[in-house]
Design an enzyme around this catalytic site. Structure first.
Site, mmCIF file in Angstrom:
data_model
loop_
_atom_site.group_PDB
_atom_site.id
_atom_site.type_symbol
_atom_site.label_atom_id
_atom_site.label_comp_id
_atom_site.label_asym_id
_atom_site.label_seq_id
_atom_site.Cartn_x
_atom_site.Cartn_y
_atom_site.Cartn_z
ATOM 1 N N GLY A 192 0.842 -1.202 0.000
ATOM 2 C CA GLY A 192 0.000 0.000 0.000
ATOM 3 C C GLY A 192 0.868 1.239 0.000
ATOM 4 O O GLY A 192 2.030 1.215 -0.422
ATOM 5 N N ILE A 194 2.195 3.194 2.426
ATOM 6 C CA ILE A 194 3.401 3.254 3.265
ATOM 7 C C ILE A 194 4.475 2.322 2.717
ATOM 8 O O ILE A 194 5.647 2.687 2.612
ATOM 9 C CB ILE A 194 3.067 2.904 4.736
ATOM 10 C CG1 ILE A 194 2.151 3.978 5.323
ATOM 11 C CG2 ILE A 194 4.353 2.759 5.571
ATOM 12 C CD1 ILE A 194 1.726 3.749 6.754
ATOM 13 N N SER A 279 3.380 -2.855 6.825
ATOM 14 C CA SER A 279 2.484 -1.733 6.479
ATOM 15 C C SER A 279 1.233 -2.326 5.860
ATOM 16 O O SER A 279 1.067 -2.333 4.647
ATOM 17 C CB SER A 279 3.191 -0.775 5.520
ATOM 18 O OG SER A 279 3.827 -1.506 4.470
ATOM 19 N N GLY A 281 -1.962 -1.485 6.780
ATOM 20 C CA GLY A 281 -3.116 -0.664 7.134
ATOM 21 C C GLY A 281 -3.034 -0.164 8.568
ATOM 22 O O GLY A 281 -2.107 -0.506 9.301
ATOM 23 N N ASP A 322 -8.899 9.959 11.179
ATOM 24 C CA ASP A 322 -8.638 8.512 11.105
ATOM 25 C C ASP A 322 -9.467 7.705 12.100
ATOM 26 O O ASP A 322 -9.640 6.500 11.918
ATOM 27 C CB ASP A 322 -7.159 8.215 11.404
ATOM 28 C CG ASP A 322 -6.230 8.569 10.257
ATOM 29 O OD1 ASP A 322 -6.696 9.189 9.291
ATOM 30 O OD2 ASP A 322 -5.034 8.217 10.349
ATOM 31 N N ALA A 330 -4.692 12.798 5.859
ATOM 32 C CA ALA A 330 -4.611 14.024 6.651
ATOM 33 C C ALA A 330 -5.565 15.098 6.121
ATOM 34 O O ALA A 330 -6.238 15.784 6.899
ATOM 35 C CB ALA A 330 -3.173 14.546 6.642
ATOM 36 N N HIS A 454 3.056 27.228 -21.110
ATOM 37 C CA HIS A 454 4.014 26.401 -21.847
ATOM 38 C C HIS A 454 5.423 26.880 -21.552
ATOM 39 O O HIS A 454 5.667 28.086 -21.573
ATOM 40 C CB HIS A 454 3.762 26.496 -23.348
ATOM 41 C CG HIS A 454 4.783 25.746 -24.152
ATOM 42 N ND1 HIS A 454 4.754 24.368 -24.264
ATOM 43 C CD2 HIS A 454 5.878 26.177 -24.827
ATOM 44 C CE1 HIS A 454 5.802 23.989 -25.000
ATOM 45 N NE2 HIS A 454 6.499 25.071 -25.349
HETATM 46 P P1 NAI Z 1 -2.780 0.539 2.910
HETATM 47 O O1 NAI Z 1 -4.185 0.253 3.249
HETATM 48 O O2 NAI Z 1 -2.454 1.637 1.953
HETATM 49 O O3 NAI Z 1 -2.085 -0.779 2.309
HETATM 50 C C1 NAI Z 1 -1.995 -1.966 3.021
HETATM 51 C C2 NAI Z 1 -1.656 -3.102 2.056
HETATM 52 O O4 NAI Z 1 -1.331 -4.246 2.825
HETATM 53 C C3 NAI Z 1 -2.818 -3.482 1.164
HETATM 54 O O5 NAI Z 1 -2.372 -3.584 -0.173
HETATM 55 C C4 NAI Z 1 -3.264 -4.835 1.718
HETATM 56 O O6 NAI Z 1 -3.806 -5.687 0.742
HETATM 57 C C5 NAI Z 1 -1.959 -5.380 2.267
HETATM 58 N N1 NAI Z 1 -2.098 -6.371 3.328
HETATM 59 C C6 NAI Z 1 -2.990 -6.373 4.350
HETATM 60 N N2 NAI Z 1 -2.792 -7.444 5.141
HETATM 61 C C7 NAI Z 1 -1.751 -8.135 4.613
HETATM 62 C C8 NAI Z 1 -1.059 -9.313 4.980
HETATM 63 N N3 NAI Z 1 -1.407 -10.012 6.062
HETATM 64 N N4 NAI Z 1 -0.024 -9.746 4.205
HETATM 65 C C9 NAI Z 1 0.337 -9.034 3.107
HETATM 66 N N5 NAI Z 1 -0.285 -7.918 2.705
HETATM 67 C C10 NAI Z 1 -1.305 -7.460 3.459
HETATM 68 O O7 NAI Z 1 -2.060 0.746 4.318
HETATM 69 P P2 NAI Z 1 -0.667 1.380 4.714
HETATM 70 O O8 NAI Z 1 0.262 1.435 3.561
HETATM 71 O O9 NAI Z 1 -0.267 0.672 5.945
HETATM 72 O O10 NAI Z 1 -1.071 2.871 5.061
HETATM 73 C C11 NAI Z 1 -1.961 3.114 6.138
HETATM 74 C C12 NAI Z 1 -2.767 4.359 5.916
HETATM 75 O O11 NAI Z 1 -1.937 5.496 5.902
HETATM 76 C C13 NAI Z 1 -3.520 4.309 4.617
HETATM 77 O O12 NAI Z 1 -4.870 4.545 4.896
HETATM 78 C C14 NAI Z 1 -2.958 5.423 3.809
HETATM 79 O O13 NAI Z 1 -3.956 6.096 3.095
HETATM 80 C C15 NAI Z 1 -2.297 6.343 4.833
HETATM 81 N N6 NAI Z 1 -1.115 6.925 4.229
HETATM 82 C C16 NAI Z 1 -1.261 7.884 3.276
HETATM 83 C C17 NAI Z 1 -0.170 8.417 2.636
HETATM 84 C C18 NAI Z 1 -0.372 9.396 1.548
HETATM 85 O O14 NAI Z 1 -1.461 9.933 1.444
HETATM 86 N N7 NAI Z 1 0.610 9.648 0.702
HETATM 87 C C19 NAI Z 1 1.191 8.005 2.983
HETATM 88 C C20 NAI Z 1 1.234 6.935 3.939
HETATM 89 C C21 NAI Z 1 0.105 6.452 4.540
#
Ligand code: NAI
Length: 475
Positions: A192, A194, A279, A281, A322, A330, A454
């Protein structure tokens, strides 16, 4: 005797501190309570975003991108370098400085807006005549009361069963942002936001990164075309992916972590890595809030139950960010914070969830707003698509960054923009135009008829809008 306020905001992250400022602007006497501590034990408001999320990750992404450019791209510009090195502790030190500037900035903003800040953990004590009593414990030990309470306590990283975070070998977003040295090998569970951002940082600095993802496909929330293009670019950069895995065991040794998993073909595989980022979720954080003391309703996942207006089951208790339903972003939290403060003031605060942009700060960056092509297909909606590659954009060529494209999806009959998807340079900034357009219910033709500077990357946006009507000028 408790200190009396009109509004108490619990949590000083982007949802909370923004709600506090907006409420103060509207004339309320406001308190904001936040327990986050800096390394000296002082207050560090700003929540996950400022301390261990959005801000520090962008600082490290910038540092690592500079390193990556110096390693791989300076030569194309005729710039020679010898003895290139990375001082990780200096890089982390700079990141910590950026965080501190933001912490201090928030404290300044609260003061400027006459919000009373309390450093400690807030919990519900009891409902009292005309409001609620809140206990603060920590650096500040106080009893506060107010008619309105806004809960903005955020989220914490979800642990993988059997692989508790020790922030040394098994890292959450927190540990991933403060490794003391570049690991030779890095495992990431979850592809995902992170996983991709942190995997990119450490890959650019030299780590061999393997990302293990449970789902069979990549970035399911993104438009399929964008996800495909991004995956191709990430693999080319050297990130390794395994999709459709099932993690069976994680074992921590003295200098390695062993991850046992079943791959998509059903084979048992083990991966030895120096460090592992988990990471997968995040979960809503209500720890220590003592929600039960006042009967505040929390769902089975620990999130505070709210309606579309962020009202909880209790009169004059609100929750944002959240800790409630919706994307953990955010900027979504900020919008809810502002809207709640305005609702408390009797105004008509509004958050349009359909125009909340998503951004992933990898290289190429990924950003989108509105519906994806697969969502429109599933709905059976009649749509037109237009796409323009950065390869055909002069500014992108001059930048040396031509990966990706801008893609527009518009209603087949009305031409209203239904979604805009960008993978490529500065997607995080380019998406703003699409958000404005969608908020104003623009048609693709509206964007196509607007003069864009441009040479600029934004011309790719205009061209993608022209492509909806099959009349690109530069492709
Ligand atoms: P995420 O929800 O983006 O991704 C988690 C990934 O882990 C998913 O693809 C899921 O299928 C996978 N997963 C879940 N359980 C698993 C397992 N047991 N084994 C393998 N894969 C598994 O969550 P992430 O990356 O932890 O981010 C958390 C939150 O922080 C999100 O809601 C995200 O929107 C937010 N965030 C936003 C950012 C941005 O806006 N640029 C930057 C970092 C985080």
């Amino acid at each position: 005797m408790s200190k009396q306020f009109d509004v108490i905001v619990i949590g000083g992250g982007p949802g909370g501190y923004i709600a506090a400022i907006r409420a103060a602007q509207l004339g309320f006497n406001v308190a904001c309570v936040d327990e986050w501590k800096n390394d000296k034990g002082g207050p560090a408001p700003g929540g996950t975003c400022t301390n261990v999320g959005c801000i520090p990750s962008k600082a490290l992404l910038q540092s690592s991108e500079h390193f990556d450019h110096a390693s791989h791209h300076f030569a194309e510009h005729g710039i020679g370098l010898s003895n290139l090195s990375i001082d990780v502790s200096k890089m982390i030190g700079r990141k910590n400085q950026v965080v501190k500037q933001n912490n201090d900035g928030i404290l300044y903003l609260l003061k400027k807006n006459k919000v009373s800040f309390f450093h400690g953990r807030a919990s519900f004590a009891q409902a009292v005549e005309g409001g609620y009593e809140i206990t603060v414990s920590g650096s500040a030990n106080e009893s506060l009361s107010a008619k309105h309470i806004i809960v903005a306590t955020g989220s914490t990283a979800r642990q993988l069963p059997g692989a508790a975070f020790d922030e040394d070998r098994i890292l959450s977003n927190d540990g991933a942002l403060r490794m003391a040295a570049v690991p030779k090998t890095l495992g990431v569970i979850g592809s995902g936001v992170i996983g991709l951002e942190m995997g990119s940082v450490w890959r650019r600095l030299g780590a061999e990164v393997t990302i293990l993802e449970a789902l069979p496909n990549f970035l399911g929330a993104a438009d399929e075309g964008v996800a495909k293009e991004a995956l191709k670019a990430f693999i080319k950069q050297g990130l390794k992916f395994e999709f459709g895995v099932k993690i069976t065991e994680v074992q921590t040794g003295n200098d390695a972590v062993t991850v046992a998993f079943t791959n998509a073909r059903g084979e048992a595989v083990t991966l030895d890595v120096e460090r592992l980022i988990v990471s997968i979720g995040r979960v809503a954080n209500t720890v220590g809030l003592n929600a039960a003391a006042v009967g505040l309703q929390v769902d089975e996942r620990g999130a505070i139950v709210v309606d579309a207006d962020c009202k909880t089951n209790l009169q004059n208790v609100w929750a944002v960010g959240d800790v409630v339903r919706g994307p953990m972003l955010a900027h979504k939290a900020e919008e809810e914070g502002v809207a709640v403060a305005e609702r408390i003031a009797g105004q008509h605060g509004h958050v349009n969830f359909n125009t909340v942009p998503w951004v992933i700060y990898t290289s190429p960056e990924i950003a989108w707003v509105g519906q994806t092509e697969q969502q429109l297909k599933a709905e059976g909606r009649d749509y037109k698509a237009g796409q323009f590659p950065f390869m055909a954009n002069g500014r992108a060529r001059a930048l040396g960054d031509t990966t990706g494209f801008v893609k527009f999806l518009a209603d087949a009959k009305t031409d209203e923009i239904l979604g805009v998807h960008i993978v490529g340079p500065q997607a995080s900034e380019l998406i703003a135009e699409a958000v404005v357009a969608m908020e104003f219910k623009a048609s693709a033709e509206d964007i196509a008829r607007i003069c864009h500077a441009h040479p600029s990357l934004s011309e790719a946006t205009k061209e993608a809008a022209l492509a909806v009507d099959k009349r690109t000028l530069n492709f």
